[in-house]
Design a protein around this motif. Structure first.
Motif, PDB file in Angstrom:
ATOM      1  N   GLU A 136       0.825  -1.203   0.000  1.00 15.78           N
ATOM      2  CA  GLU A 136       0.000   0.000   0.000  1.00 15.78           C
ATOM      3  C   GLU A 136       0.864   1.260   0.000  1.00 15.78           C
ATOM      4  O   GLU A 136       1.944   1.293   0.582  1.00 15.78           O
ATOM      5  CB  GLU A 136      -0.906   0.030   1.232  1.00 15.78           C
ATOM      6  CG  GLU A 136      -1.944  -1.074   1.283  1.00 15.78           C
ATOM      7  CD  GLU A 136      -3.061  -0.891   0.266  1.00 15.78           C
ATOM      8  OE1 GLU A 136      -3.074   0.153  -0.427  1.00 15.78           O
ATOM      9  OE2 GLU A 136      -3.890  -1.794   0.148  1.00 15.78           O
ATOM     10  N   THR A 139      -3.921   4.681   2.068  1.00 17.46           N
ATOM     11  CA  THR A 139      -5.256   4.208   2.419  1.00 17.46           C
ATOM     12  C   THR A 139      -6.040   5.386   2.968  1.00 17.46           C
ATOM     13  O   THR A 139      -5.461   6.355   3.483  1.00 17.46           O
ATOM     14  CB  THR A 139      -5.217   3.071   3.456  1.00 17.46           C
ATOM     15  OG1 THR A 139      -4.610   3.550   4.664  1.00 17.46           O
ATOM     16  CG2 THR A 139      -4.425   1.884   2.927  1.00 17.46           C
ATOM     17  N   SER A 300      -7.996   1.036   0.319  1.00 13.74           N
ATOM     18  CA  SER A 300      -6.854   1.344  -0.538  1.00 13.74           C
ATOM     19  C   SER A 300      -7.219   2.374  -1.600  1.00 13.74           C
ATOM     20  O   SER A 300      -8.240   2.259  -2.276  1.00 13.74           O
ATOM     21  CB  SER A 300      -6.366   0.059  -1.213  1.00 13.74           C
ATOM     22  OG  SER A 300      -5.300   0.341  -2.096  1.00 13.74           O
ATOM     23  N   ALA A 303      -1.548   2.092  -4.495  1.00 16.65           N
ATOM     24  CA  ALA A 303      -0.686   0.993  -4.061  1.00 16.65           C
ATOM     25  C   ALA A 303       0.370   0.721  -5.113  1.00 16.65           C
ATOM     26  O   ALA A 303       0.226   1.133  -6.283  1.00 16.65           O
ATOM     27  CB  ALA A 303      -1.508  -0.262  -3.800  1.00 16.65           C
TER      28      ALA A 303
END
Length: 309
Positions: A136, A139, A300, A303
């Motif tokens: 990630e 987020t 998310s 990423a």
């Protein structure tokens, strides 16, 4: 339409900048590298023009794709999906296929790209072309100001609006170890916003308006032990505020709770509706635990995805 694919040549930067900024500058947490930065980077000794690809029809550039080598990891290249003018999707597809072939011929074995809902169709493209998620970057969660239970937070006694003129250097002392830099450099980094008052706006480097909503500190004696900043960022909408930073000595939940309470009150007083909280390497808060304990759930938005050639 069949496009002519070229690698970088001197004189391409202006059209590259126009194509990229038209899209990337409007994306959340994105922005096309500025002209002067491109010129500096492309003039470096280790720059490889054969990792930049451009789609032309005649003398007109309609799309570009960048895949700079990932220095320090042999065989890896960062890969950016193409930016292109509307109506030239075919140029994008042709560039991708061409770049895969040429990068493989140059000896690259792995591509790494950044993708997610914040950046157009990048996630869809990553999955379509066989990339898989690796880690990630960003987020996101949101606090709806009219629904959030404020009793979860401590009273913000001791929280004050930052006076940069009198406390800017003390804030730099607090932030320097968090940014892994010197106090002098931390102060220099903060200084462009030092004169910005609550409610005032200025364009960020990608010409999105940044409007200061709240900038707070907590002192214990002569020492700053907590700081927070929130701002409206144009790309997120007119009634949305981003939590830019939230830091506390020893990562204290008590201090963070006080700061967040005041942030939310400032947002309400200025008639905003949502506070956006980001986490991950590009996020404002260093960890999610404080927020997950308040019931926030993160999803998310950007990423790293990778693909073996």
């Amino acid at each position: 339409m069949k496009y002519t694919i070229k690698t970088y040549e001197e004189g391409f930067i202006e059209d590259q900048f126009k194509i990229g900024s038209r899209l990337f500058d409007k994306w959340r947490m994105g922005g096309q590298t500025r002209r002067d930065q491109l010129k500096t980077h492309y003039s470096k000794e280790n720059f490889d023009p054969e990792t930049r690809f451009y789609a032309f029809d005649g003398d007109n550039m309609f799309a570009f794709l960048a895949a700079p080598s990932k220095y320090g990891s042999e065989g890896e290249a960062y890969f950016e999906f193409p930016y292109f003018y509307e109506g030239h999707n075919g140029a994008s597809e042709q560039l991708i296929d061409h770049a895969f072939q040429k990068l493989k011929e140059k000896g690259f074995t792995k591509l790494i790209t950044r993708a997610g809902p914040y950046w157009g169709q990048t996630k869809e493209n990553a999955l379509r072309y066989g990339f898989t998620i690796e880690s990630e970057i960003v987020t996101e969660s949101q606090i709806a100001l009219d629904e959030f239970d404020m009793t979860q937070l401590l009273d913000p006694n001791g929280v004050n609006e930052l006076n940069f003129e009198t406390s800017g250097m003390k804030l730099a002392e607090f932030m320097a170890p968090r940014w892994n830099t010197t106090v002098e450099q931390a102060y220099k980094n903060m200084n462009p916003l030092g004169s910005l008052k609550i409610g005032e706006s200025r364009p960020n480097p990608w010409d999105q308006l940044f409007t200061l909503v709240s900038r707070l500190v907590i002192f214990e004696g002569e020492e700053i032990v907590g700081e927070a900043m929130a701002a409206n960022v144009e790309a997120f909408g007119s009634k949305t505020v981003n939590l830019i930073s939230l830091n506390a000595k020893d990562d204290s939940a008590r201090i963070k709770s006080k700061l967040l309470n005041q942030i939310l009150q400032d947002c309400k007083n200025q008639e905003y509706h949502i506070l956006v909280v980001h986490s991950g390497p590009w996020g404002a808060p260093a960890n999610e635990r404080f927020f997950s304990d308040l019931g926030l759930k993160f999803s998310s938005k950007l990423a790293y995805y990778c693909k073996n050639l």
